[in-house]
Scaffold this motif. Structure first.
Motif: not given
Length: 145
Positions: A35-36, A83-88, A79-81
């Motif tokens: 997660p980001w 991860a790699g697709r979005i940034k919070l 964001a954890t679910d």
């Protein structure tokens, strides 16, 4: 530049993740996406959020806001679910009035999805993690497809 420490949801290893970087963060141990989640403000928002390679979910919140405190763990789960697709990116509107004004925040939390700095979705108010995840996924699907 600020650096966040994030636990890998796959192996549990702690990783240092910069607020702004090219690409997507991966675990230094198992190489899976992590997660980001970072904070940003008036001074670094352009670098942290608008120049990101992935869609950015922006949480405009305030410390005094009860619904903000409820939605924060739900957003972290999303964001954890994803991860790699979005940034919070979390923004405290009381400390960053220019961003609150720029995005015309009239209620908190206000949530945005940005794609290369452009707002592609917006909603105000708290919602449970499954609802937020569906909203984020619908917002980024057009970009990925």
């Amino acid at each position: 530049m600020q650096v966040a420490t994030v636990s890998c949801p796959h192996c549990g290893r702690r990783n240092r993740v910069p607020a702004a970087a090219e690409g997507r963060p991966t675990c230094g141990n198992c190489k899976q996406p992590i997660p980001w989640m970072v904070d940003a403000g008036d001074h670094d928002f352009a670098e942290v959020a608008e120049q990101a390679d992935v869609p950015v979910v922006v949480d405009l919140w305030a410390t005094w806001c009860g619904p903000c405190r409820m939605v924060s763990p739900a957003l972290e789960q999303v964001a954890t679910d994803l991860a790699g697709r979005i940034k919070l990116v979390k923004i405290d509107i009381d400390k960053n009035p220019r961003l609150a004004q720029r995005f015309e925040v009239q209620a908190v939390p206000t949530l945005l999805v940005l794609d290369k700095g452009r707002t592609v979705a917006r909603q105000a108010g708290a919602a449970p993690a499954p609802v937020l995840r569906q909203w984020v996924e619908q917002s980024i699907t057009a970009r990925e497809g």
